[in-house]
Design an enzyme around this catalytic site. Sequence first.
Site, short mmCIF file in Angstrom:
data_model
loop_
_atom_site.label_atom_id
_atom_site.label_comp_id
_atom_site.label_asym_id
_atom_site.label_seq_id
_atom_site.Cartn_x
_atom_site.Cartn_y
_atom_site.Cartn_z
N ASP A 39 0.82 -1.21 0.00
CA ASP A 39 0.00 0.00 0.00
C ASP A 39 0.85 1.26 0.00
O ASP A 39 1.46 1.62 1.01
CB ASP A 39 -0.91 -0.02 1.23
CG ASP A 39 -1.94 1.10 1.24
OD1 ASP A 39 -2.00 1.85 0.25
OD2 ASP A 39 -2.68 1.20 2.22
N ASP A 81 -2.21 5.42 -5.93
CA ASP A 81 -2.32 4.65 -4.69
C ASP A 81 -2.56 3.18 -4.99
O ASP A 81 -3.64 2.78 -5.40
CB ASP A 81 -3.46 5.22 -3.85
CG ASP A 81 -3.57 4.56 -2.48
OD1 ASP A 81 -2.74 3.67 -2.17
OD2 ASP A 81 -4.48 4.92 -1.72
#
Length: 421
Positions: A32, A231
């Site tokens: 992440d 992201d």
Amino acid sequence: GSCTVLQSVGSAYYSVNLSVGTPPQEFRVVADTGSDYVIVPSCLCQKNDGCHHPGERCFTGGKRSKTFSVSTTTKDEPYLFALTFGSGTIQTVFTTDTAKVGDVQAFLKDSLLLMLDDSELDIQGSFEGILGLGIPGVTLVDGTVALTQQHSAGRKPYFEPKSFLESAGVKRFSVCFDDSESTGALRLDPPATSTPSIESVSQYHWMVNLAGVRAGDFTIEGVQSAGLIPDSGTTFILAPTRHLHAMYAGLCDSWSRCSARTTSLTSVALKAALFEEVLWDCESWLSTTEEGILELPELHFEVTSSTGKSQVVTLTPWSYVYGASEAGDPSRTVCRLAFGALDFESGEKDMDVFILGMPLFYQYSVQYDLHATPPSVSFNSVSGSCSCAADASLIGRSGTSRAHKLRSVQGKPRVPHLGKL
């Protein structure tokens, strides 16, 4: 450099193998770029009935890892920390231990978060933690309320946690996904790319300046002072609601199958709704066209740097559309948009924010440079397979082979939590 295989989890996120402790204990964690910490579940979480996700492994520190210790305050007490994500809040404690991804190892001094309670986390299936690949220094600036208050008061904090990347001395890394193989690649310290490096304009996120958005043939008005966040931990493309409607309307006007039905429509909202309706009924036309899903228009995002560098990031409909099964007799395939609304307001910066989640990483190998001043991002079009066996410099992907094959999203979509810009 080192390359580690990423594995798709229900096409909702990609996980990476993480080893923690001495001897190592193995976990599959979310890769992440929107998070800052290394997080794994403590076995105390399950013992105290705080973790309820089936099949997840947990970490045992003191009795199993000879390099483990609990980080404490000046009162010699464990430092507890509530951490909020888009999918909910978890309760953690700061600890110290070793961690390893692929061939790269780091000693996480006061920087390993053990999860003590995830009962408020709204996710499906097991959750074994997160490998935070966020922008460097966030843990020192953002931190916990207590750490921030100590900094502002001029007092030395209990400790200053660092990310895995900082602790391991990684200078740059890249991420890409390959939906057709359900795998991806996380490269640590790959060669620098030849594409433009765009500096980050936020100290809290990997965020670059977004100068404009084009949906098919139409430029989206009002995209000013905007930021784009690439992201890897977010499932969809997120944008302010008004821009979402404008993008849908622009895609409709640029797509003959949709524009043929808009002659009496002038409202952006009505065109946007029509676009979703025509797309939803894709089973009726998808197999009748040679182009398949690629007959839809492309989306274009222009990113710029303060030094005049610019690049247009292009997403094909293969990446921003996915197929789903609609119940019925018989059941049928429908097409949905991999988009969501992000109406985020920050008191620090008056700007629109677009988040390009997984669809971006299917078409680009995104490289993040931690040691640039300021840290920077580059977007490298992927050619062929995104895998550790492929060349690190991937360019020029063709989408023709994916004209009829729809992506699918089976797990619950992951969404980000933006605290500050």
